[in-house]
Design an enzyme around this catalytic site. Sequence first.
Site, PDB file in Angstrom:
ATOM      1  CG  ASP A 161      -1.962   0.978   1.004  1.00  0.00           C
ATOM      2  OD1 ASP A 161      -2.105   1.733  -0.099  1.00  0.00           O
ATOM      3  OD2 ASP A 161      -2.753   1.093   1.946  1.00  0.00           O
ATOM      4  CG  ASP A 165      -0.410   5.660   3.810  1.00  0.00           C
ATOM      5  OD1 ASP A 165       0.179   6.024   2.895  1.00  0.00           O
ATOM      6  OD2 ASP A 165      -1.473   4.673   3.453  1.00  0.00           O
ATOM      7  NE  ARG A 218      -2.590   7.503  -3.392  1.00  0.00           N
ATOM      8  CZ  ARG A 218      -3.135   6.637  -2.524  1.00  0.00           C
ATOM      9  NH1 ARG A 218      -2.874   5.917  -1.647  1.00  0.00           N
ATOM     10  NH2 ARG A 218      -4.420   6.332  -3.214  1.00  0.00           N
TER      11      ARG A 218
END
Length: 326
Positions: A161, A165, A218
Amino acid sequence: MGNNNRLRPLGAVVALALGVSALAGSAAAATTAVVAPLPLAESSPVGWASQSGGTTGGTGGTTVTVTSASQLADYASRSGSYVIKVNSTISLSSMTKVTSNKTIIGVGTAGRITGYGLNVNQANNVVIRNLTFTGSADDAINVQYSTHVWIDHNDLSNAYDGATDIKRASDYVTVSWNHYHDQNKNALLGHDDGNSSEDLGHLRVTYVHNWFDGTVQRNPRVRFGSPVHVLNNYYNGNSGYGVASTCNAGVLVEKNYFEKVEHPTVVQTGDSPEGNLRLVDNYLTGSGTAESRNASSVPNVPYSYSADSASNVKSVVTAGAGVGKI
């Protein structure tokens, strides 16, 4: 732009070695002399993690060295202050919780985390430094409901993933001198378009001196946070986009180096509504047009800092980012 306080000894050392001035907006003269000895990295974070009391991790607490997943999980979840040194490859079987007042730091280049990553959840005052994260079946580093977090000088790749984050009302975070590579989703900031009730007024993060090396997207991708400071990062060959501002975020993109990046900055991605983005003195080569939106609405950051000139960022960051540099 901040003042001329020197907060980045590594940038100064590298720039002097290259015969250029690392100071922007000062009268410092260029020189070819190598100044030594100086520390190869900051002893405390630049930017948002330095605010509201600062971020010290486990400094002053018990120091331990771990070589197994069970040892790491034990010490990382304890109450109290710990400096946890990782001196081997540790394969995790699940995301490992990190509680408040912890420093988790690799020894030399020996500290490696595989299998899964670290979960900084409902914690305050955490430092993660000098570790290689690779092959996580989830995130490499997940930060949620946490404040005062410093993620520094790590090597991050091949997470299923995200690499780093940061979400769910987390605040006062600095992400610095990390080498991201072989990775699709890298630095998510704000997990969901519908989470404004938690995230507005939070998600204040500084991304400084990171190397986004062929990563896809990102780098970061921002929701709600304002101001988010993207300063002196090196982007090369990013096939999706560099920086994205969405959900009315306010992102200051300052003095970064974009090389062969078709979309250096975007103000909308996926199904998210547009965000705000201000561009300041970035260097682009072989790249597309950087997008901005409502630049005057992006606030200035409240802390002092001194930036490398954008044209020097590639040399400074490639020399200093990653493990073994602290």
